[in-house]
Structures are given as structure tokens and as C-alpha cells.
Design an enzyme around this catalytic site. Structure first.
Site, short mmCIF file in Angstrom:
data_model
loop_
_atom_site.label_atom_id
_atom_site.label_comp_id
_atom_site.label_asym_id
_atom_site.label_seq_id
_atom_site.Cartn_x
_atom_site.Cartn_y
_atom_site.Cartn_z
N HIS A 1 0.84 -1.20 0.00
CA HIS A 1 0.00 0.00 0.00
C HIS A 1 0.87 1.24 0.00
CE1 HIS A 1 -3.14 2.85 1.12
NE2 HIS A 1 -3.96 1.94 0.63
N ASP B 1 -8.08 -5.16 -0.13
CA ASP B 1 -8.59 -6.04 -1.18
C ASP B 1 -8.29 -7.52 -0.95
OD1 ASP B 1 -9.79 -4.08 -2.83
OD2 ASP B 1 -7.81 -3.45 -3.52
C1 SDX Z 1 -6.26 0.17 -3.09
O1 SDX Z 1 -4.15 4.53 -2.13
C2 SDX Z 1 -5.21 4.04 -1.53
O2 SDX Z 1 -5.62 4.47 -0.49
C3 SDX Z 1 -5.88 2.89 -2.29
C4 SDX Z 1 -6.91 2.05 -1.53
C5 SDX Z 1 -8.21 2.82 -1.26
O3 SDX Z 1 -8.92 2.47 -0.32
O4 SDX Z 1 -8.53 3.72 -2.05
O5 SDX Z 1 -6.39 1.58 -0.29
C6 SDX Z 1 -7.38 0.83 -2.37
O6 SDX Z 1 -5.99 0.56 -4.20
C7 SDX Z 1 -5.48 -0.94 -2.43
C8 SDX Z 1 -4.29 -1.44 -3.26
C9 SDX Z 1 -4.75 -2.52 -4.22
N1 SDX Z 1 -3.66 -2.93 -5.13
C10 SDX Z 1 -3.03 -4.10 -5.03
O7 SDX Z 1 -3.26 -4.91 -4.12
C11 SDX Z 1 -2.06 -4.38 -6.16
C12 SDX Z 1 -0.74 -4.87 -5.60
N2 SDX Z 1 -0.11 -3.78 -4.88
C13 SDX Z 1 0.86 -2.98 -5.53
O8 SDX Z 1 0.81 -2.86 -6.91
C14 SDX Z 1 1.35 -1.75 -4.76
O9 SDX Z 1 1.66 -2.17 -3.48
C15 SDX Z 1 0.49 -0.47 -4.71
C16 SDX Z 1 0.11 0.02 -6.12
C17 SDX Z 1 -0.80 -0.72 -3.92
C18 SDX Z 1 1.29 0.65 -4.00
O10 SDX Z 1 2.36 0.98 -4.75
P1 SDX Z 1 3.50 2.05 -4.36
O11 SDX Z 1 3.21 2.76 -3.10
O12 SDX Z 1 3.74 2.88 -5.55
O13 SDX Z 1 4.75 1.13 -4.08
P2 SDX Z 1 5.71 0.55 -5.16
O14 SDX Z 1 4.91 -0.06 -6.25
O15 SDX Z 1 6.70 1.61 -5.55
O16 SDX Z 1 6.47 -0.59 -4.37
C19 SDX Z 1 7.59 -0.41 -3.52
C20 SDX Z 1 8.39 -1.70 -3.55
C21 SDX Z 1 8.77 -2.08 -4.97
O17 SDX Z 1 9.95 -2.89 -4.88
P3 SDX Z 1 11.40 -2.25 -5.20
O18 SDX Z 1 11.33 -1.62 -6.55
O19 SDX Z 1 11.61 -1.22 -4.10
O20 SDX Z 1 12.33 -3.41 -5.13
O21 SDX Z 1 7.57 -2.80 -3.09
C22 SDX Z 1 7.35 -3.72 -4.17
C23 SDX Z 1 7.66 -2.95 -5.45
O22 SDX Z 1 8.04 -3.81 -6.50
N3 SDX Z 1 5.92 -4.11 -4.12
C24 SDX Z 1 5.47 -5.35 -4.31
C25 SDX Z 1 4.09 -5.28 -4.12
N4 SDX Z 1 3.74 -4.02 -3.82
C26 SDX Z 1 4.87 -3.30 -3.84
N5 SDX Z 1 6.09 -6.48 -4.62
C27 SDX Z 1 5.33 -7.58 -4.76
N6 SDX Z 1 3.99 -7.60 -4.59
C28 SDX Z 1 3.35 -6.46 -4.25
N7 SDX Z 1 2.04 -6.46 -4.08
#
Ligand code: SDX
Length: 431
Positions: free
Chosen positions: A309, A366
Site C-alpha cells: 500500500h 482487497d
Molecule cells: C487500493 O491509495 C489508496 O488508499 C488505495 C486504496 C483505497 O482504499 O482507495 O487503499 C485501495 O488501491 C489498495 C491497493 C490494491 N492494489 C493491489 O493490491 C495491487 C498490488 N499492490 C501494488 O501494486 C502496490 O503495493 C500499490 C500500487 C498498492 C502501492 O504501490 P507504491 O506505493 O507505488 O509502491 P511501489 O509499487 O513503488 O512498491 C515499492 C516496492 C517495490 O519494490 P522495489 O522496486 O523497491 O524493489 O515494493 C514492491 C515494489 O516492487 N511491491 C510489491 C508489491 N507491492 C509493492 N512487490 C510484490 N507484490 C506487491 N504487491
């Protein structure tokens, strides 16, 4: 409520020191006001994805991502989920305070009065292809409401109240109708004798030949699920609602844009993708290791759905509530869902894996909601629609706050990285 000025910050640019005010919110969150930066220095700030940018001051929702706190208008989300119905929380978000018993009854009656949609709108449903995604239908129908109910004055409070009530009541009817369309059954009209959540379940699961009894455990679960989704400060879809609304367009159009933003798999669409991921693990024998390894692979675009998140760097408080609800609904249906076992194993493995620990990746809202909806008989492609029904009062409250505060049109700057000026070669000479 206004932000209080609390200190200053100095920024040194090209040998010159500039001083900017620092503002503080009611929970101690501090922000440097750089609104004069470009005027004074010619520089802009670069903040891709707005990770450090406060786009507004807001009285509505407070999140502490480190401590796993979520409050609407000062009330803890778990407290609201335990003691309130969804329409009380909708009232709280939109009006700023919880309703009294009299206000709640009046609000409930008002929602019932506006629950039907114009008969001509029903024709739209029959023209969508059979496998249309319900989110596509929902967004198109939301914006279509502006054609059927156009007497909306953005500056007249009574008109706006009417629009808000219509939206909250009718979007639920539209959602149920879109499901009926997808299974080829006739639509079931809303009933005035039913409450908000019961009415939705009745429109979803009854048919002209079969009156489906409403299970109180399911109605209670739906109430709680909608409450935990009701707002989440400046998330992607809410920022879109505010941004689109800042152009001066009406509430219906802004909400339609929010629905589209929510649909994405990295946002609200993740609840559908969680189930698809769990089903894939189940089909392939139930081993979660492969999915964990795929999520950790930097060369793979795959992410563990329902994990991570932008704001929460600890357990999402909504995921805790959803996990318990999921178990309660499964117990009430007397079934055993193998996907719940897989989900729990996946969670445990990820939480004990250094990749997820180092990045503070925990289950988000989710992760368990889809499983709960599935147990309630709601099909997978409706999960994000359920999120949208829950989020609607939050979007509305945020739009109203934006509309009341003379927010300037949303217009970020950019750092241009394309070619410098070049001449057009006549087409005959181009290679
Ligand atoms: C919602 O923002 C809100 O408030 C949203 C929400 C709401 O109520 O409105 O809470 C609802 O959208 C929940 C999120 C649903 N999405 C998912 O479950 C999809 C999987 N999650 C990710 O794609 C991700 O965690 C996000 C999009 C939710 C957040 O992304 P960020 O803050 O931009 O973080 P990032 O993608 O830059 O990740 C940081 C690191 C990265 O690794 P490095 O490059 O540092 O090595 O963490 C890793 C990412 O690759 N990472 C994950 C991961 N989420 C982040 N690695 C594996 N699996 C994951 N799910």
C-alpha cells in the site's frame, strides 16, 4: 478547519535562501507550502506519483500508515463498522456528523424515494454485449444520470443535496441491474420496505419467480464491507474525482471518472485479481511458493495482489476487519472454501519473507474482501462494483469539500524530456 501555521522551512536554491511557511494539521502532519516556489525561483518540484505531495487540506479522513489507523471525521473505522449502518457512515461523511435516530429515518426514507432509475435508462442495459464488465456499465450509467436528472445547480445547496441522495440510492440500483443483465435475468426493482443493504441483496438475488430470503449475516457483512470502503483520503480515484471536479463539471461526471480510476488492478480492481490469483494457485495444486517467487522477481511485472500500500506500512486496519468478516460469513454458510486456506497460507508466507518484510508489504483491504463477497454469492466481476458502492459517499464528501473551497483547477507541471525544436521535413523527403 484550516491548517495552522507552525514554523518555516528554508530552501537553498542557486545560492539564495528562501523561506516558506510550514503548516500543521490536527493530527500533527506537517507540510511545506511551496505555492510561491516557481514564482520566486522558476523551479517546480518533481514528485512522480505524488508520493510527497499534499494536494489539499481535508477535514474528512485521517490515516496513519505507520500505526495502521483509519478514521472518518474522527471516528475509528472499526468502531463505525461495529456500531453503525452504512447509511449512517454515508451521512457522516457527507454531512460531517453522525445522524440522530430521527435524521437517520428521514435519510433512509429519502434514499428509498430516490431508489428507482428512469425507465428509459433501463433500455441501456439491454444494449450492452453480454460479457460487458459491470464497471464499464456502472461508469457509463453514472454519467448518464446527468442527462436524466439534469436539474442540478452546483451552487444551490438543496439541488446538490438532491443530486447526492440520488447518486447514493441509484448507483446501488444500477449495480444490481448490471448484474442481472450479465446473467440474463429480469431486473428486480428496489423496495421501500427494505433497508439499504437488504434492498441491494434483494435486487441481486431475488427474481420474479423466486423471492430469496435475506440472510441477516449477509446483510450485516455487506454493511460492514461498505463501511470499510467508504473513504480513504487522497487515493487514486478520489484524486481523480477532485481533479475532474476542479474543472467545474458536475458531480455525476466526476463520480463516473472516479469509477473508471477505481477499476484498475493496482487500485480497486485488485479485489477481483486476488480471487483470480487464488483460483490459479488452487488449479495448479495449491502451492503458494510459485506466486511468491513470481511477485519477488524484479524482472516480472507481477505483484502479489491485495498486498502492499502507498500509505500503510503496517497491517491495513480494513484487512483485519475483512479477514474476520470472511471467517464469519463462511461459518454462517456452513461451507469450507479452500481459497481461504490458500489466502491465509499466502499471507503467512509473505509476512515471514524478508522481501515483503523489508518493503513493509502487508495485506491491504482487497486481500480478504473478494473472498467474503464470493461467499455471499457475489460474482467476481462485481467485486470492484461493490468497492465503488462503498466508496461513493467518500467521493461525494471529497467532491463537496473541493467544490466548497474554491479549489483551483488541478493542473500539475512537468519536466519536459522530449526533443528540442526541429524543422518539419516535407513528406516526400522523409525517410
Ligand atoms: C487500493 O491509495 C489508496 O488508499 C488505495 C486504496 C483505497 O482504499 O482507495 O487503499 C485501495 O488501491 C489498495 C491497493 C490494491 N492494489 C493491489 O493490491 C495491487 C498490488 N499492490 C501494488 O501494486 C502496490 O503495493 C500499490 C500500487 C498498492 C502501492 O504501490 P507504491 O506505493 O507505488 O509502491 P511501489 O509499487 O513503488 O512498491 C515499492 C516496492 C517495490 O519494490 P522495489 O522496486 O523497491 O524493489 O515494493 C514492491 C515494489 O516492487 N511491491 C510489491 C508489491 N507491492 C509493492 N512487490 C510484490 N507484490 C506487491 N504487491
Amino acid at each position: 478547519m484550516k491548517m495552522e501555521k507552525n514554523g518555516t522551512a528554508e530552501i537553498r536554491v542557486d545560492g539564495k535562501t528562501l523561506t516558506y511557511p510550514v503548516y500543521e494539521g490536527t493530527e500533527g502532519e506537517r507540510a511545506i507550502d511551496i505555492s510561491k516556489l516557481r514564482k520566486e525561483t522558476g523551479l517546480i518540484t518533481y514528485d512522480s506519483g505524488f508520493m510527497n505531495t499534499g494536494s489539499c487540506a481535508s477535514d474528512i479522513t485521517f490515516i496513519d500508515g505507520e500505526k495502521g489507523i483509519l478514521r472518518y471525521r474522527g471516528y475509528d473505522v472499526a468502531d463505525l463498522a461495529e456500531k453503525c449502518e452504512f447509511i449512517e457512515v454515508a451521512y457522516l461523511l457527507v454531512h460531517g456528523s453522525l445522524p440522530t435516530a430521527v435524521q437517520k429515518d428521514r435519510y433512509s426514507q429519502l434514499l428509498n424515494q430516490h431508489s428507482m432509475i428512469h425507465e428509459d435508462m433501463k433500455d441501456f442495459f439491454s444494449n450492452y454485449p453480454e460479457h460487458s464488465h459491470p464497471m464499464a456499465i456502472l461508469s457509463a450509467m453514472a454519467v448518464s444520470l446527468s442527462s436524466f436528472y439534469p436539474e442540478l445547480g452546483q451552487d444551490v445547496k438543496e439541488d446538490l443535496d438532491m443530486t447526492v441522495t440520488r447518486l447514493i440510492s441509484k448507483l446501488r440500483t444500477i449495480a444490481a441491474f448490471s448484474y442481472k443483465k450479465s446473467i440474463g435475468e429480469p431486473t428486480i426493482y428496489p423496495r421501500h420496505d427494505l433497508k439499504y443493504c437488504e434492498n441491494f441483496l434483494n435486487m441481486m438475488f431475488s427474481s420474479p419467480v423466486r423471492k430469496e430470503p435475506i440472510n441477516p449475516v449477509m446483510a450485516d457483512a455487506l454493511n460492514k464491507l461498505l463501511i470499510i470502503h467508504a473513504d480513504h483520503e487522497q487515493n487514486c480515484s478520489t484524486s481523480v474525482v477532485r481533479g475532474v471536479g476542479s474543472s467545474g463539471i458536475n458531480l455525476y461526471a466526476s463520480i463516473a471518472a472516479g469509477i473508471c480510476a477505481l477499476w484498475g488492478p493496482r487500485h480497486g480492481g485488485a479485489n477481483q485479481h486476488v480471487i483470480e490469483m487464488l483460483e490459479e494457485i488452487y488449479r495448479e495444486g495449491g502451492d503458494v511458493s510459485k506466486v511468491i517467487e513470481r511477485a519477488k522477481n524484479p524482472r516480472s511485472p507481477f505483484r502479489l495482489m491485495g498486498f502492499g500500500h502507498r500509505v500503510y506500512k503496517s497491517y491495513d486496519p480494513r484487512a483485519k476487519i475483512a479477514k474476520e468478516l470472511c471467517k464469519k460469513v463462511i461459518a454462517a454458510t456452513n461451507t469450507k472454501d479452500p481459497l481461504l486456506d490458500i489466502a491465509q497460507e499466502l499471507e503467512e508466507r509473505a509476512l515471514n519473507d524478508s522481501y515483503f518484510q523489508e518493503r513493509n508489504l502487508y495485506p491491504n483491504v482487497d486481500f480478504y474482501t473478494g473472498l467474503t463477497y464470493r461467499e455471499m454469492g457475489i460474482p467476481t466481476n462485481m467485486f470492484t462494483v461493490m468497492f465503488a458502492i462503498g466508496r461513493l459517499p467518500g467521493w461525494i464528501a471529497q467532491w463537496l469539500e473541493m467544490n466548497n473551497s474554491e479549489t483551483p483547477i488541478a493542473r500539475p507541471r512537468q519536466v519536459y524530456t522530449g526533443p528540442n525544436l526541429r524543422k518539419v521535413t516535407p513528406i516526400a523527403k522523409r525517410k
